[in-house]
Design a protein around this motif. Sequence first.
Motif, PDB file in Angstrom:
ATOM      1  N   MET A 114       0.831  -1.211   0.000  1.00  0.00           N
ATOM      2  CA  MET A 114       0.000   0.000   0.000  1.00  0.00           C
ATOM      3  C   MET A 114       0.864   1.259   0.000  1.00  0.00           C
ATOM      4  N   GLN A 115       1.985   1.210   0.684  1.00  0.00           N
ATOM      5  CA  GLN A 115       2.893   2.356   0.674  1.00  0.00           C
ATOM      6  C   GLN A 115       3.359   2.635  -0.750  1.00  0.00           C
ATOM      7  N   LYS A 116       3.789   1.591  -1.460  1.00  0.00           N
ATOM      8  CA  LYS A 116       4.249   1.763  -2.839  1.00  0.00           C
ATOM      9  C   LYS A 116       3.119   2.232  -3.750  1.00  0.00           C
ATOM     10  N   THR A 117       1.917   1.716  -3.528  1.00  0.00           N
ATOM     11  CA  THR A 117       0.766   2.112  -4.339  1.00  0.00           C
ATOM     12  C   THR A 117       0.475   3.596  -4.175  1.00  0.00           C
ATOM     13  N   TRP A 118       0.442   4.066  -2.949  1.00  0.00           N
ATOM     14  CA  TRP A 118       0.156   5.483  -2.707  1.00  0.00           C
ATOM     15  C   TRP A 118       1.296   6.376  -3.224  1.00  0.00           C
ATOM     16  N   THR A 119       2.516   5.918  -3.108  1.00  0.00           N
ATOM     17  CA  THR A 119       3.636   6.701  -3.648  1.00  0.00           C
ATOM     18  C   THR A 119       3.520   6.810  -5.164  1.00  0.00           C
ATOM     19  N   THR A 120       3.160   5.729  -5.818  1.00  0.00           N
ATOM     20  CA  THR A 120       2.971   5.744  -7.270  1.00  0.00           C
ATOM     21  C   THR A 120       1.843   6.692  -7.656  1.00  0.00           C
ATOM     22  N   LEU A 121       0.732   6.626  -6.930  1.00  0.00           N
ATOM     23  CA  LEU A 121      -0.390   7.526  -7.211  1.00  0.00           C
ATOM     24  C   LEU A 121       0.022   8.985  -7.007  1.00  0.00           C
ATOM     25  N   ALA A 122       0.817   9.245  -5.988  1.00  0.00           N
ATOM     26  CA  ALA A 122       1.257  10.616  -5.725  1.00  0.00           C
ATOM     27  C   ALA A 122       2.120  11.135  -6.862  1.00  0.00           C
ATOM     28  N   SER A 123       3.003  10.290  -7.376  1.00  0.00           N
ATOM     29  CA  SER A 123       3.886  10.747  -8.452  1.00  0.00           C
ATOM     30  C   SER A 123       3.121  10.967  -9.753  1.00  0.00           C
ATOM     31  N   LYS A 124       2.014  10.264  -9.940  1.00  0.00           N
ATOM     32  CA  LYS A 124       1.204  10.448 -11.154  1.00  0.00           C
ATOM     33  C   LYS A 124       0.347  11.705 -11.080  1.00  0.00           C
ATOM     34  N   LYS A 125       0.029  12.149  -9.870  1.00  0.00           N
ATOM     35  CA  LYS A 125      -0.876  13.294  -9.690  1.00  0.00           C
ATOM     36  C   LYS A 125      -0.158  14.520  -9.134  1.00  0.00           C
ATOM     37  N   GLU A 126       1.116  14.665  -9.428  1.00  0.00           N
ATOM     38  CA  GLU A 126       1.861  15.799  -8.878  1.00  0.00           C
ATOM     39  C   GLU A 126       1.376  17.145  -9.413  1.00  0.00           C
ATOM     40  N   ALA A 135      -1.951  11.659  -1.179  1.00  0.00           N
ATOM     41  CA  ALA A 135      -1.328  10.372  -1.502  1.00  0.00           C
ATOM     42  C   ALA A 135      -0.016  10.201  -0.742  1.00  0.00           C
ATOM     43  N   TYR A 136       0.782  11.255  -0.643  1.00  0.00           N
ATOM     44  CA  TYR A 136       2.027  11.160   0.121  1.00  0.00           C
ATOM     45  C   TYR A 136       1.746  10.938   1.613  1.00  0.00           C
ATOM     46  N   LYS A 137       0.677  11.580   2.107  1.00  0.00           N
ATOM     47  CA  LYS A 137       0.295  11.385   3.501  1.00  0.00           C
ATOM     48  C   LYS A 137      -0.091   9.917   3.739  1.00  0.00           C
ATOM     49  N   GLN A 138      -0.870   9.340   2.828  1.00  0.00           N
ATOM     50  CA  GLN A 138      -1.261   7.940   2.953  1.00  0.00           C
ATOM     51  C   GLN A 138      -0.039   7.020   2.863  1.00  0.00           C
ATOM     52  N   SER A 139       0.869   7.338   1.972  1.00  0.00           N
ATOM     53  CA  SER A 139       2.093   6.558   1.823  1.00  0.00           C
ATOM     54  C   SER A 139       2.902   6.566   3.114  1.00  0.00           C
ATOM     55  N   ALA A 140       3.034   7.728   3.724  1.00  0.00           N
ATOM     56  CA  ALA A 140       3.775   7.841   4.985  1.00  0.00           C
ATOM     57  C   ALA A 140       3.082   7.061   6.103  1.00  0.00           C
ATOM     58  N   MET A 141       1.751   7.095   6.110  1.00  0.00           N
ATOM     59  CA  MET A 141       1.005   6.366   7.122  1.00  0.00           C
ATOM     60  C   MET A 141       1.267   4.859   7.002  1.00  0.00           C
ATOM     61  N   GLU A 151       3.794   3.455   5.610  1.00  0.00           N
ATOM     62  CA  GLU A 151       5.196   3.191   5.948  1.00  0.00           C
ATOM     63  C   GLU A 151       5.357   3.053   7.462  1.00  0.00           C
ATOM     64  N   ARG A 152       4.701   3.935   8.217  1.00  0.00           N
ATOM     65  CA  ARG A 152       4.761   3.839   9.689  1.00  0.00           C
ATOM     66  C   ARG A 152       4.138   2.526  10.165  1.00  0.00           C
ATOM     67  N   PHE A 153       3.010   2.152   9.556  1.00  0.00           N
ATOM     68  CA  PHE A 153       2.373   0.881   9.911  1.00  0.00           C
ATOM     69  C   PHE A 153       3.326  -0.287   9.669  1.00  0.00           C
ATOM     70  N   ALA A 154       3.997  -0.270   8.523  1.00  0.00           N
ATOM     71  CA  ALA A 154       4.913  -1.359   8.174  1.00  0.00           C
ATOM     72  C   ALA A 154       6.084  -1.417   9.149  1.00  0.00           C
ATOM     73  N   ILE A 155       6.633  -0.278   9.481  1.00  0.00           N
ATOM     74  CA  ILE A 155       7.755  -0.241  10.425  1.00  0.00           C
ATOM     75  C   ILE A 155       7.318  -0.759  11.785  1.00  0.00           C
ATOM     76  N   ASP A 156       6.156  -0.307  12.258  1.00  0.00           N
ATOM     77  CA  ASP A 156       5.651  -0.778  13.554  1.00  0.00           C
ATOM     78  C   ASP A 156       5.411  -2.282  13.540  1.00  0.00           C
ATOM     79  N   ALA A 157       4.854  -2.790  12.450  1.00  0.00           N
ATOM     80  CA  ALA A 157       4.598  -4.234  12.352  1.00  0.00           C
ATOM     81  C   ALA A 157       5.904  -5.019  12.320  1.00  0.00           C
ATOM     82  N   GLU A 158       6.911  -4.488  11.633  1.00  0.00           N
ATOM     83  CA  GLU A 158       8.210  -5.165  11.590  1.00  0.00           C
ATOM     84  C   GLU A 158       8.862  -5.185  12.971  1.00  0.00           C
ATOM     85  N   VAL A 159       8.753  -4.086  13.699  1.00  0.00           N
ATOM     86  CA  VAL A 159       9.296  -4.036  15.066  1.00  0.00           C
ATOM     87  C   VAL A 159       8.576  -5.048  15.946  1.00  0.00           C
TER      88      VAL A 159
END
Length: 97
Positions: free
Chosen positions: A34-46, A55-61, A63-71
């Motif tokens: 989902m992080q990659k998907t939102w980053t891709t959408l953000a770059s298409k709609k700049e 889209a960048y806000k969603q991507s960052a969110m 990313e934080r979820f993924a980091i927390d889950a990995e920890v």
Amino acid sequence: MKWFRDRSARDRAREEKEILEEELGRTVRYFRHMQKTWTTLASKKEDIPGYAAYAYKQSAMYERFAIDAEVFQVKAKEKCDVYVDWQVLCTVIESTR
């Protein structure tokens, strides 16, 4: 009779552990996807500032979820390793009696 119940409980616990490990791995992969998907959408709609910002806000969110889950995954693995070490120690102590 107690031995059969204990073995059954052990088998259920092992199965549950395997299920939880797989679910956690799937969760991390989903958040990364989902992080990659939102980053891709953000770059298409700049060219449309509001869309890109959201889209960048969603991507960052995600990313934080993924980091927390990995920890969480690493901490769970460490606890599991301690438990396995404890089981081995108990087995060694029982065999020496």
